[in-house]
Design a protein around this motif. Structure first.
Motif, PDB file in Angstrom:
ATOM      1  N   TYR A 269      -3.593   6.600   1.292  1.00  0.00           N
ATOM      2  CA  TYR A 269      -2.380   6.853   2.126  1.00  0.00           C
ATOM      3  C   TYR A 269      -2.477   6.698   3.622  1.00  0.00           C
ATOM      4  N   ASP A 270      -3.595   7.542   4.193  1.00  0.00           N
ATOM      5  CA  ASP A 270      -3.904   7.506   5.872  1.00  0.00           C
ATOM      6  C   ASP A 270      -4.433   6.274   6.092  1.00  0.00           C
ATOM      7  N   ARG A 271      -4.775   5.499   5.315  1.00  0.00           N
ATOM      8  CA  ARG A 271      -5.389   4.309   5.799  1.00  0.00           C
ATOM      9  C   ARG A 271      -4.583   3.105   5.700  1.00  0.00           C
TER      10      ARG A 271
ATOM     11  N   PHE B   4       2.189  -0.270   1.520  1.00  0.00           N
ATOM     12  CA  PHE B   4       2.756   0.790   0.633  1.00  0.00           C
ATOM     13  C   PHE B   4       3.377   1.788   1.237  1.00  0.00           C
ATOM     14  N   LYS B   5       3.250   2.412   2.690  1.00  0.00           N
ATOM     15  CA  LYS B   5       3.862   3.113   3.450  1.00  0.00           C
ATOM     16  C   LYS B   5       5.280   2.782   3.430  1.00  0.00           C
ATOM     17  N   ARG B   6       5.542   1.547   3.936  1.00  0.00           N
ATOM     18  CA  ARG B   6       6.939   0.958   3.927  1.00  0.00           C
ATOM     19  C   ARG B   6       7.563   1.484   2.525  1.00  0.00           C
ATOM     20  N   MET B   7       6.983   1.158   1.470  1.00  0.00           N
ATOM     21  CA  MET B   7       7.674   1.305   0.149  1.00  0.00           C
ATOM     22  C   MET B   7       8.027   2.657  -0.252  1.00  0.00           C
ATOM     23  N   LEU B   8       7.163   3.448   0.347  1.00  0.00           N
ATOM     24  CA  LEU B   8       7.258   4.855   0.087  1.00  0.00           C
ATOM     25  C   LEU B   8       8.294   5.690   1.109  1.00  0.00           C
ATOM     26  N   GLY B   9       8.213   4.996   2.470  1.00  0.00           N
ATOM     27  CA  GLY B   9       9.137   5.405   3.353  1.00  0.00           C
ATOM     28  C   GLY B   9      10.507   4.937   3.373  1.00  0.00           C
TER      29      GLY B   9
ATOM     30  N   THR C 281     -16.632   5.116   7.181  1.00  0.00           N
ATOM     31  CA  THR C 281     -15.271   5.832   6.928  1.00  0.00           C
ATOM     32  C   THR C 281     -14.752   5.661   5.690  1.00  0.00           C
ATOM     33  N   TYR C 282     -15.305   5.144   4.668  1.00  0.00           N
ATOM     34  CA  TYR C 282     -14.747   5.233   3.337  1.00  0.00           C
ATOM     35  C   TYR C 282     -14.796   6.405   2.694  1.00  0.00           C
TER      36      TYR C 282
ATOM     37  N   GLU D 191     -15.760  -0.759  -3.082  1.00  0.00           N
ATOM     38  CA  GLU D 191     -15.084  -2.120  -3.299  1.00  0.00           C
ATOM     39  C   GLU D 191     -13.464  -1.792  -3.507  1.00  0.00           C
ATOM     40  N   VAL D 192     -13.408  -0.952  -4.545  1.00  0.00           N
ATOM     41  CA  VAL D 192     -11.641  -0.667  -4.818  1.00  0.00           C
ATOM     42  C   VAL D 192     -10.851  -0.229  -3.835  1.00  0.00           C
ATOM     43  N   GLU D 193     -11.713   0.681  -2.922  1.00  0.00           N
ATOM     44  CA  GLU D 193     -10.775   1.343  -1.722  1.00  0.00           C
ATOM     45  C   GLU D 193     -10.511   0.025  -0.692  1.00  0.00           C
ATOM     46  N   ASP D 194     -11.515  -0.596  -0.464  1.00  0.00           N
ATOM     47  CA  ASP D 194     -11.519  -1.789   0.415  1.00  0.00           C
ATOM     48  C   ASP D 194     -10.592  -2.737  -0.235  1.00  0.00           C
ATOM     49  N   THR D 195     -10.236  -3.007  -1.565  1.00  0.00           N
ATOM     50  CA  THR D 195      -9.351  -3.970  -2.201  1.00  0.00           C
ATOM     51  C   THR D 195      -7.877  -3.290  -2.039  1.00  0.00           C
ATOM     52  N   TYR D 196      -7.759  -2.199  -1.828  1.00  0.00           N
ATOM     53  CA  TYR D 196      -6.298  -1.694  -1.700  1.00  0.00           C
ATOM     54  C   TYR D 196      -6.059  -1.576  -0.460  1.00  0.00           C
TER      55      TYR D 196
END
Length: 553
Positions: free
Chosen positions: A52-54, A60-65, A228-229, A318-323
């Protein structure tokens, strides 16, 4: 007759009140111009917050916000696979009813193996390969997209988009204007003559852009400095799967060389999602979605998250970067919809077809129980045991979708065989194998010691014409598959706890921690649109959402 100023004022105020009343009713009953259903393949619920912080403000932040999140949404069937999940989201039903029991299955009557959207009666459009011989005919129930068509006398436009055929075809239902998927052989979006006899001009123009080749023309490097990951493990791990041209699964991934060797490798990169959402924008423009006298519907599956997850596992960079890249793509897509359809005029929901387990070797490294269930020796050993007991070879044909497929024709031909006895020996054998917690004779599930909710999930997934008669339930952390990367399919929260967020038209910001189910999505949409639920729907509307939609002005 003289009318006083006071009387005139009263009449004017009364007329204004009536007009406001009619306006309020019109607003309450107004429909969204466009519904966009986004299913992010293999998206575990915790990915909403793990990174979330990234995330940037518009994704995704807009959807939750701005939206409403159902924080405890679960799958209520087994197995938790792709085709099953997409069918369940859009029918509001379960495999026992809608008939899509796996990505493929064995017909219990004929013994023939079927792919979920396989159709031998249709021809490809836009391709010469078998990738185009697909349709929704194996889906036994209507979808919410079908019901929207029926409710508007087929004036609504419905379009399905995905890299995967099944994830485009099944959500779009039986009656869409089009469903399009990627053919790796020619790097183009295609369809079948179930839908049309020629690709629309806008699809031809999109394919002519050669976007897949452009996306794979540069190496894949992380968006940010790799150090940073921090939510991911180190870049090089033994449980991650390398691409075909690689000696190790590490950045940078040489995509030009990988793509030259494997045309399907685009799917296993974050750029498959970029391609999908770009094509979705083209579909909105091409069909002029959201500019109709009635509601239109666009179904989108972002499939690359699944391919990357399978190859590298949930804890990979790879998964983190994909998201993080998907978040940017979603932000751009929502901005596009704001301009094209108008903010507040469209309704979008985002969910997943299933989640994923942690990689087995990752779990073991951290002293957590995990392992491979159903190894290659299991079926031969079972068949040897059954032959010794009953004198007939090959009574088990396959293990598929965690079901045991028996040779029913052979059993029927040998009148001295007792199928109940065969199933009992099978169950007794399987529960003694490493990593198998339960084995269930589904037709006698009421007498089994399997606890809820697993028992109901087994029953919800059982279709006697399309599933085997015995089901295997692995221990937590165990699954059938490979030690590299990961997979999904079981009852555990990592596989069945999925995100569900609604945003846009008449959606009030908030969340609920009440239990909701994948089957509730179609029921909720039907309630919001004031149309009939799909004909196999067993879900219930999420009232925290529908009450807002029916009262917001």
């Amino acid at each position: 007759m003289t009318v006083s100023k006071r009387t005139v004022s009263a009449l004017i105020l009364g007329a204004v009140a009536v007009m406001q009343s009619f306006s309020a009713v019109a607003q309450v009953n107004a429909k969204p111009k466009l519904i966009v259903g986004i299913v992010v393949d293999q998206m575990r619920w915790d990915y909403l917050y793990r990174y979330y912080d990234r995330y940037e403000a518009g994704g995704f932040k807009r959807m939750l916000g701005e939206g409403f999140s159902c924080e405890n949404t679960y799958i209520s069937h087994l197995p938790s696979f792709t085709a099953v999940g997409h069918s369940t989201v859009y029918t509001g039903s379960v495999p026992a009813i809608h008939g899509i029991t796996g990505n493929d299955w064995t017909d219990q009557v004929t013994g023939r193996k079927w792919y979920c959207t396989e159709d031998t009666t249709v021809s490809p459009v836009g391709s010469n390969s078998d990738a185009g011989k697909m349709s929704p005919r194996n889906l036994l129930a209507s979808t919410i997209t079908d019901e929207l068509k029926l409710a508007t006398n087929f004036r609504s436009k419905v379009v399905g988009v995905s890299l995967k055929d099944r994830a485009s075809i099944l959500p779009a239902g039986h009656t869409p204007d089009g469903a399009f998927w990627l053919d790796d052989a020619n790097a183009s979006f295609i369809t079948s003559n179930y839908y049309m006899n020629d690709l629309p001009e806008w699809v031809k123009k999109f394919n002519a852009r050669k976007e897949p080749q452009q996306l794979m023309s540069k190496p894949w490097n992380p968006l940010y400095p790799i150090a940073t990951y921090v939510q991911s493990t180190a870049d090089d791990n033994r449980w991650e799967g390398p691409y075909k041209t690689e000696t190790a699964p590490v950045f940078p991934h040489n995509l030009p060389a990988i793509y030259a060797k494997d045309p399907g490798s685009l799917r296993s990169t974050p750029f498959g999602n970029t391609l999908t959402l770009d094509f979705a924008k083209a579909a909105v423009e091409g069909y002029d979605l959201g500019n109709n006298t009635v509601t239109d519907f666009l179904t989108i599956n972002c499939a690359s998250t699944d391919y990357v997850g399978h190859q590298f596992g949930p804890n990979s960079i790879e998964v983190e970067d994909t998201y993080l890249r998907l978040d940017k793509d979603l932000s751009a897509f929502f901005s596009f919809l704001d301009k094209k359809v108008g903010k507040g005029n469209y309704l979008v929901f985002l969910t997943a077809d299933h989640g994923a387990a942690h990689a087995i070797e990752f779990m073991k490294e951290h002293n957590l129980p995990a392992g491979l269930a159903q190894d290659r020796k299991t079926m031969p050993e079972l068949n040897t045991l059954l032959k010794d007991k009953f004198g007939v070879e090959g009574l088990v044909k396959s293990f598929q979708n965690y079901h045991v497929n028996f040779d029913l024709q052979k059993i029927a031909a040998n009148t001295n065989l007792n199928f109940d006895a065969i199933k009992k020996v099978t169950v007794d054998f399987l529960v003694k194998q490493p990593g198998i917690q339960f084995a269930v004779d589904i037709e006698n599930i009421g007498n089994s010691a399997v606890p809820e909710p697993i028992k109901s999930m087994i029953a919800n997934g059982y279709n006697p014409k399309r599933t085997g008669q015995v089901m295997i339930i692995p221990e937590p952390g165990w699954f059938a598959g490979s030690a590299k990367g990961t997979t999904h399919g079981n009852w555990n929260p990592y596989d069945i706890h999925i995100p569900l967020v609604f945003m846009g038209w008449h959606i009030k910001n908030g969340q609920t921690n009440d239990i909701t189910h994948m089957t509730d999505i179609a029921a909720t949409l039907a309630a919001m649109l004031h149309i009939q639920m799909p004909n196999g729907c067993v879900g219930k509307p999420v009232t925290a959402i529908t009450q807002t939609a029916n009262t917001t002005k």
